[in-house]
Design a protein around this motif. Structure first.
Motif, PDB file in Angstrom:
ATOM      1  N   ARG A 115       3.172   5.014 -10.322  1.00 35.11           N
ATOM      2  CA  ARG A 115       1.910   5.491  -9.735  1.00 35.11           C
ATOM      3  C   ARG A 115       1.811   6.997  -9.897  1.00 35.11           C
ATOM      4  O   ARG A 115       2.227   7.755  -9.028  1.00 35.11           O
ATOM      5  CB  ARG A 115       1.840   5.069  -8.266  1.00 35.11           C
ATOM      6  CG  ARG A 115       1.970   3.565  -8.115  1.00 35.11           C
ATOM      7  CD  ARG A 115       1.812   3.104  -6.696  1.00 35.11           C
ATOM      8  NE  ARG A 115       1.805   1.640  -6.645  1.00 35.11           N
ATOM      9  CZ  ARG A 115       1.316   0.935  -5.646  1.00 35.11           C
ATOM     10  NH1 ARG A 115       0.785   1.543  -4.602  1.00 35.11           N
ATOM     11  NH2 ARG A 115       1.339  -0.379  -5.675  1.00 35.11           N
ATOM     12  N   ARG A 122      -7.643   8.230  -6.300  1.00 32.32           N
ATOM     13  CA  ARG A 122      -7.757   6.786  -6.433  1.00 32.32           C
ATOM     14  C   ARG A 122      -8.769   6.180  -5.463  1.00 32.32           C
ATOM     15  O   ARG A 122      -8.925   4.979  -5.401  1.00 32.32           O
ATOM     16  CB  ARG A 122      -6.388   6.137  -6.200  1.00 32.32           C
ATOM     17  CG  ARG A 122      -5.302   6.722  -7.108  1.00 32.32           C
ATOM     18  CD  ARG A 122      -4.032   5.939  -7.001  1.00 32.32           C
ATOM     19  NE  ARG A 122      -3.654   5.759  -5.592  1.00 32.32           N
ATOM     20  CZ  ARG A 122      -2.615   5.064  -5.197  1.00 32.32           C
ATOM     21  NH1 ARG A 122      -1.837   4.477  -6.080  1.00 32.32           N
ATOM     22  NH2 ARG A 122      -2.341   4.948  -3.922  1.00 32.32           N
ATOM     23  N   ASP A 130      -6.966   3.363  -0.449  1.00 34.35           N
ATOM     24  CA  ASP A 130      -5.739   3.086   0.296  1.00 34.35           C
ATOM     25  C   ASP A 130      -5.385   4.188   1.292  1.00 34.35           C
ATOM     26  O   ASP A 130      -4.332   4.124   1.925  1.00 34.35           O
ATOM     27  CB  ASP A 130      -4.571   2.840  -0.670  1.00 34.35           C
ATOM     28  CG  ASP A 130      -4.665   1.483  -1.357  1.00 34.35           C
ATOM     29  OD1 ASP A 130      -5.338   0.593  -0.809  1.00 34.35           O
ATOM     30  OD2 ASP A 130      -4.064   1.325  -2.433  1.00 34.35           O
ATOM     31  N   HIS A 134      -4.594  -0.227   6.472  1.00 34.33           N
ATOM     32  CA  HIS A 134      -4.822  -1.613   6.067  1.00 34.33           C
ATOM     33  C   HIS A 134      -3.496  -2.369   5.999  1.00 34.33           C
ATOM     34  O   HIS A 134      -2.423  -1.769   6.056  1.00 34.33           O
ATOM     35  CB  HIS A 134      -5.499  -1.661   4.681  1.00 34.33           C
ATOM     36  CG  HIS A 134      -4.627  -1.104   3.586  1.00 34.33           C
ATOM     37  ND1 HIS A 134      -4.470   0.249   3.372  1.00 34.33           N
ATOM     38  CD2 HIS A 134      -3.841  -1.715   2.657  1.00 34.33           C
ATOM     39  CE1 HIS A 134      -3.633   0.437   2.367  1.00 34.33           C
ATOM     40  NE2 HIS A 134      -3.226  -0.736   1.909  1.00 34.33           N
ATOM     41  N   ASP A 136      -1.789  -5.233   3.219  1.00 33.28           N
ATOM     42  CA  ASP A 136      -2.042  -5.619   1.835  1.00 33.28           C
ATOM     43  C   ASP A 136      -2.465  -7.081   1.729  1.00 33.28           C
ATOM     44  O   ASP A 136      -1.922  -7.951   2.413  1.00 33.28           O
ATOM     45  CB  ASP A 136      -0.795  -5.389   0.965  1.00 33.28           C
ATOM     46  CG  ASP A 136      -0.524  -3.905   0.735  1.00 33.28           C
ATOM     47  OD1 ASP A 136      -1.416  -3.084   1.019  1.00 33.28           O
ATOM     48  OD2 ASP A 136       0.578  -3.579   0.259  1.00 33.28           O
ATOM     49  N   ARG A 150       7.747  -4.609  -0.054  1.00 32.53           N
ATOM     50  CA  ARG A 150       7.601  -3.577  -1.090  1.00 32.53           C
ATOM     51  C   ARG A 150       8.652  -2.490  -0.950  1.00 32.53           C
ATOM     52  O   ARG A 150       9.012  -2.094   0.155  1.00 32.53           O
ATOM     53  CB  ARG A 150       6.194  -2.983  -1.034  1.00 32.53           C
ATOM     54  CG  ARG A 150       5.190  -3.962  -1.616  1.00 32.53           C
ATOM     55  CD  ARG A 150       3.818  -3.370  -1.764  1.00 32.53           C
ATOM     56  NE  ARG A 150       3.202  -3.854  -2.996  1.00 32.53           N
ATOM     57  CZ  ARG A 150       1.894  -3.848  -3.226  1.00 32.53           C
ATOM     58  NH1 ARG A 150       1.057  -3.343  -2.344  1.00 32.53           N
ATOM     59  NH2 ARG A 150       1.424  -4.314  -4.358  1.00 32.53           N
ATOM     60  N   PHE A 152       9.410   1.280  -2.250  1.00 38.83           N
ATOM     61  CA  PHE A 152       8.757   2.455  -2.823  1.00 38.83           C
ATOM     62  C   PHE A 152       9.768   3.579  -3.013  1.00 38.83           C
ATOM     63  O   PHE A 152      10.749   3.675  -2.270  1.00 38.83           O
ATOM     64  CB  PHE A 152       7.692   2.993  -1.847  1.00 38.83           C
ATOM     65  CG  PHE A 152       6.599   2.028  -1.487  1.00 38.83           C
ATOM     66  CD1 PHE A 152       5.438   1.943  -2.240  1.00 38.83           C
ATOM     67  CD2 PHE A 152       6.712   1.219  -0.353  1.00 38.83           C
ATOM     68  CE1 PHE A 152       4.415   1.064  -1.876  1.00 38.83           C
ATOM     69  CE2 PHE A 152       5.690   0.340   0.004  1.00 38.83           C
ATOM     70  CZ  PHE A 152       4.536   0.266  -0.762  1.00 38.83           C
ATOM     71  N   ARG A 162       5.248  12.126  -0.187  1.00 38.52           N
ATOM     72  CA  ARG A 162       4.242  11.066  -0.096  1.00 38.52           C
ATOM     73  C   ARG A 162       3.873  10.988   1.372  1.00 38.52           C
ATOM     74  O   ARG A 162       4.748  10.812   2.224  1.00 38.52           O
ATOM     75  CB  ARG A 162       4.831   9.733  -0.551  1.00 38.52           C
ATOM     76  CG  ARG A 162       3.771   8.659  -0.769  1.00 38.52           C
ATOM     77  CD  ARG A 162       3.435   8.600  -2.205  1.00 38.52           C
ATOM     78  NE  ARG A 162       2.410   7.670  -2.597  1.00 38.52           N
ATOM     79  CZ  ARG A 162       1.797   7.754  -3.781  1.00 38.52           C
ATOM     80  NH1 ARG A 162       2.121   8.708  -4.628  1.00 38.52           N
ATOM     81  NH2 ARG A 162       0.868   6.890  -4.113  1.00 38.52           N
ATOM     82  N   TRP A 164       1.995   9.213   4.437  1.00 37.98           N
ATOM     83  CA  TRP A 164       1.443   7.938   4.901  1.00 37.98           C
ATOM     84  C   TRP A 164       0.989   8.077   6.347  1.00 37.98           C
ATOM     85  O   TRP A 164       1.446   8.975   7.076  1.00 37.98           O
ATOM     86  CB  TRP A 164       2.510   6.840   4.857  1.00 37.98           C
ATOM     87  CG  TRP A 164       2.671   6.100   3.567  1.00 37.98           C
ATOM     88  CD1 TRP A 164       2.422   6.560   2.302  1.00 37.98           C
ATOM     89  CD2 TRP A 164       3.159   4.745   3.425  1.00 37.98           C
ATOM     90  NE1 TRP A 164       2.719   5.579   1.380  1.00 37.98           N
ATOM     91  CE2 TRP A 164       3.175   4.456   2.044  1.00 37.98           C
ATOM     92  CE3 TRP A 164       3.591   3.773   4.316  1.00 37.98           C
ATOM     93  CZ2 TRP A 164       3.601   3.221   1.546  1.00 37.98           C
ATOM     94  CZ3 TRP A 164       4.011   2.543   3.818  1.00 37.98           C
ATOM     95  CH2 TRP A 164       4.006   2.280   2.440  1.00 37.98           C
ATOM     96  N   HIS A 248      -0.804   0.455   7.124  1.00 35.60           N
ATOM     97  CA  HIS A 248      -0.435   1.683   6.425  1.00 35.60           C
ATOM     98  C   HIS A 248      -1.616   2.241   5.644  1.00 35.60           C
ATOM     99  O   HIS A 248      -2.524   1.509   5.263  1.00 35.60           O
ATOM    100  CB  HIS A 248       0.741   1.425   5.473  1.00 35.60           C
ATOM    101  CG  HIS A 248       0.412   0.436   4.387  1.00 35.60           C
ATOM    102  ND1 HIS A 248       0.399  -0.940   4.602  1.00 35.60           N
ATOM    103  CD2 HIS A 248       0.042   0.600   3.091  1.00 35.60           C
ATOM    104  CE1 HIS A 248       0.054  -1.554   3.491  1.00 35.60           C
ATOM    105  NE2 HIS A 248      -0.180  -0.650   2.547  1.00 35.60           N
ATOM    106  N   ALA A 250      -2.065   5.529   2.531  1.00 40.78           N
ATOM    107  CA  ALA A 250      -1.390   6.581   1.760  1.00 40.78           C
ATOM    108  C   ALA A 250      -2.314   7.791   1.733  1.00 40.78           C
ATOM    109  O   ALA A 250      -3.399   7.732   1.172  1.00 40.78           O
ATOM    110  CB  ALA A 250      -1.085   6.084   0.351  1.00 40.78           C
ATOM    111  N   MET A 256       5.117   8.058  -7.933  1.00 44.64           N
ATOM    112  CA  MET A 256       5.882   7.129  -7.102  1.00 44.64           C
ATOM    113  C   MET A 256       6.216   5.897  -7.940  1.00 44.64           C
ATOM    114  O   MET A 256       5.479   5.552  -8.868  1.00 44.64           O
ATOM    115  CB  MET A 256       5.035   6.716  -5.884  1.00 44.64           C
ATOM    116  CG  MET A 256       5.783   5.887  -4.860  1.00 44.64           C
ATOM    117  SD  MET A 256       4.787   5.522  -3.396  1.00 44.64           S
ATOM    118  CE  MET A 256       3.670   4.316  -4.077  1.00 44.64           C
TER     119      MET A 256
HETATM  120  C1  SIN Z   1      -0.669   1.145  -0.476  1.00 43.38           C
HETATM  121  O1  SIN Z   1       0.098   0.176  -0.605  1.00 43.38           O
HETATM  122  O2  SIN Z   1      -1.610   1.078   0.288  1.00 43.38           O
HETATM  123  C2  SIN Z   1      -0.462   2.408  -1.277  1.00 43.38           C
HETATM  124  C3  SIN Z   1       0.863   3.009  -1.058  1.00 43.38           C
HETATM  125  C4  SIN Z   1       0.979   4.320  -1.775  1.00 43.38           C
HETATM  126  O3  SIN Z   1       0.298   4.513  -2.791  1.00 43.38           O
HETATM  127  O4  SIN Z   1       1.758   5.167  -1.322  1.00 43.38           O
END
Ligand code: SIN
Ligand code: FE
Length: 288
Positions: A115, A122, A130, A134, A136, A150, A152, A162, A164, A248, A250, A256
């Motif tokens: 990513r 995005r 994102d 939300h 997933d 997941r 990461f 990053r 969040w 979560h 982002a 990433m």
């Molecule tokens: C997500 O799963 O909502 C995005 C997570 C991310 O891009 O850090």
């Protein structure tokens, strides 16, 4: 309750302790601050500029053949990027085997993604944004009785974290939103599958999760005032969570790696803590 963040240092408690699976299934994010995943001199370029065609949000490999999708660069660069993703997939499997051995042989690894874009770039539409809190859910890929786990890793080269937000526990969120969702129609689920709009028949669970995902992202009052906490994942950190359970968003960051894994609900230490069973309890009946 807001999702807890649990740090798991390499020299900390015994890897594989049932406590980690327990925390994950309860909605924690596990952070591994000091696992190694080095990029070599050639691979450094993948964190200096995005090697992506820009059509999709991410670059990924899929399937046993690990076919690379969405990448940019010379054939050699693309092959090397593919190797990084294959290596990351191996790294993620090793993490599960070492720290979550109860899931070994039960989780199946699905897509692996790179990513490279700034999170900000995005935000194409509210549904794909994102940054909004939300859980997933995949519109065309019903998952039924499986969980989304997941893994990461922040690979930013210049210290950028990053960022969040994590939100309240799934049951509290579901109590607020489930009463507002449209009812499930087995007939339209069959139709969507027949028309190949979905890869399999959407279950009532898939239906609820999709509508939850959308209702959450569209509710700006909830986004602003719901219980939530900011989290920073610094470069070199790896974190693991059930992204179908943990609210979560982002908020920032670039570069990433991400591995998606599926775990059957029945393979959980406690299936009652799955979003599938929580939603059934919210509705007061089994899901269709
Ligand atoms: C997500 O799963 O909502 C995005 C997570 C991310 O891009 O850090
Ligand atoms: Fe997400």
């Amino acid at each position: 309750m807001i999702s807890p963040i649990l740090s798991v240092p390499r020299d900390g408690p015994a890897p594989g302790a049932p406590a980690l699976v327990d925390a994950l299934e309860n909605g924690a994010v596990l952070v591994f601050p000091d696992l190694d995943f080095p990029l070599d001199a050639f691979e450094q370029r993948f964190v200096e500029r995005p090697f992506a065609d820009g059509k999709a949000k991410n670059v990924n490999i899929r399937g046993a053949a690990a076919t690379l999708k969405g990448a940019a660069g010379s054939p050699e660069e693309q092959e090397r990027l593919r190797q990084v993703l294959i290596r990351y997939r191996t790294f993620a499997q090793a993490l599960v085997d070492r720290y979550l051995p109860a899931y070994t042989g039960k989780v199946s690894l699905a897509g692996t993604s790179y990513r490279p874009f700034d999170v900000d770039r995005r935000k194409l539409s509210w549904r794909r944004d994102d940054t909004r809190l939300h859980v997933d859910a995949f519109p065309s890929n019903p998952i039924g009785e499986k969980r989304i786990l997941r893994i990461f890793r922040n690979i930013n080269p210049s210290g950028q974290p990053r960022l969040w937000r994590v939100g309240e526990d799934f049951a509290s969120m579901a109590e607020k939103f489930v009463p507002k969702l449209p009812g499930y129609s087995p007939l339209s689920a069959r139709l969507l599958a027949a028309l190949r709009i979905t890869k399999a028949k959407r279950s009532e669970y898939d239906h609820l999760m999709l509508h939850l995902h959308d209702a959450l992202k569209q509710d700006m009052a909830y986004q602003a005032s719901a219980p939530q906490a900011d989290v920073r994942f610094t470069p070199g950190q790896t974190w693991v969570t059930f992204s179908d359970l943990v609210m979560h968003g982002a908020m920032g960051g670039q570069y990433m790696l991400e591995q998606t894994a599926y775990l059957p609900v029945a393979a959980q230490a406690d299936p009652e803590r799955s979003p599938q069973r929580i939603l059934a309890r919210t509705l007061g009946r089994p899901l269709q």
